[in-house]
Design a protein around this motif. Structure first.
Motif, PDB file in Angstrom:
ATOM      1  N   ASP A   8       0.830  -1.205   0.000  1.00 46.18           N
ATOM      2  CA  ASP A   8       0.000   0.000   0.000  1.00 46.18           C
ATOM      3  C   ASP A   8       0.867   1.259   0.000  1.00 46.18           C
ATOM      4  N   ASN A  87      -9.139   0.846   4.070  1.00 49.51           N
ATOM      5  CA  ASN A  87      -9.283   1.388   2.719  1.00 49.51           C
ATOM      6  C   ASN A  87      -9.176   2.909   2.657  1.00 49.51           C
ATOM      7  N   ARG A 122      -9.322   3.800  -1.132  1.00 50.92           N
ATOM      8  CA  ARG A 122      -9.168   2.680  -2.060  1.00 50.92           C
ATOM      9  C   ARG A 122     -10.538   2.398  -2.666  1.00 50.92           C
ATOM     10  N   ASN A 125     -10.137  -1.533  -5.745  1.00 48.89           N
ATOM     11  CA  ASN A 125      -8.807  -2.106  -5.531  1.00 48.89           C
ATOM     12  C   ASN A 125      -7.650  -1.214  -6.015  1.00 48.89           C
ATOM     13  N   ARG A 126      -7.886   0.113  -6.097  1.00 50.48           N
ATOM     14  CA  ARG A 126      -6.782   1.027  -6.406  1.00 50.48           C
ATOM     15  C   ARG A 126      -6.929   2.284  -5.563  1.00 50.48           C
ATOM     16  N   TRP A 127      -5.793   2.862  -5.229  1.00 49.19           N
ATOM     17  CA  TRP A 127      -5.766   4.060  -4.408  1.00 49.19           C
ATOM     18  C   TRP A 127      -6.019   5.297  -5.269  1.00 49.19           C
TER      19      TRP A 127
END
Length: 146
Positions: A8, A87, A122, A125-127
């Motif tokens: 992360d 998240n 998040r 599944n992506r920041w």
């Protein structure tokens, strides 16, 4: 630190660096895709409000307007600290920004010392950046030879 937290932190660093690289390319459309749909971006110059934008559409217009008279821009990202909680995450990044443009018919180099305070989320599944507060703490301008 476990491997997920390490992953992360690497992803968040890549996110911040990608935003800077896209700004350097003046690809503001791609840049704003790295912000959440309703993200906010606030910029302060010497502690005074300069720019406040909400959402990708407004950010794209605002970032493009800010860069319209800039021929060359470089962001050098330095120290970054992040705190991750599931998240969501928060982070601070120091950045040195150099811009070259024309003012009153003269080539001017502007160098800015900036500190970004970011809130990340998040999604899928992506920041993404959900909130960015940029503090342009100092600025130096001088004429350069063409």
């Amino acid at each position: 630190m476990n491997s997920k937290e390490t992953e992360d932190k690497i992803s968040l660093r890549e996110l911040v660096d990608s935003i800077s690289i896209l700004a350097d390319k003046k690809d503001v459309h791609a840049q704003v895709q790295l912000f959440s749909e309703n993200a906010t971006s606030e910029t302060y110059v010497n502690g005074k409000p300069f720019l406040k934008l909400k959402g990708r559409i407004e950010m794209e217009k605002g970032f493009a307007k800010f860069l319209k008279n800039v021929e060359i821009v470089y962001h050098f990202n330095g120290q970054q600290q992040v705190t991750i909680q599931g998240n969501s995450a928060t982070g601070t990044c120091y950045c040195l920004i150099t811009m070259i443009g024309t003012e009153d018919g003269k080539k001017i180099q502007t160098t800015i010392g900036a500190v970004y305070q970011d809130t990340y989320i998040r999604e899928n599944n992506r920041w993404l950046i959900n909130e960015r507060i940029g503090n342009f703490e100092w600025q130096e301008k001088h004429k350069i030879n063409p």
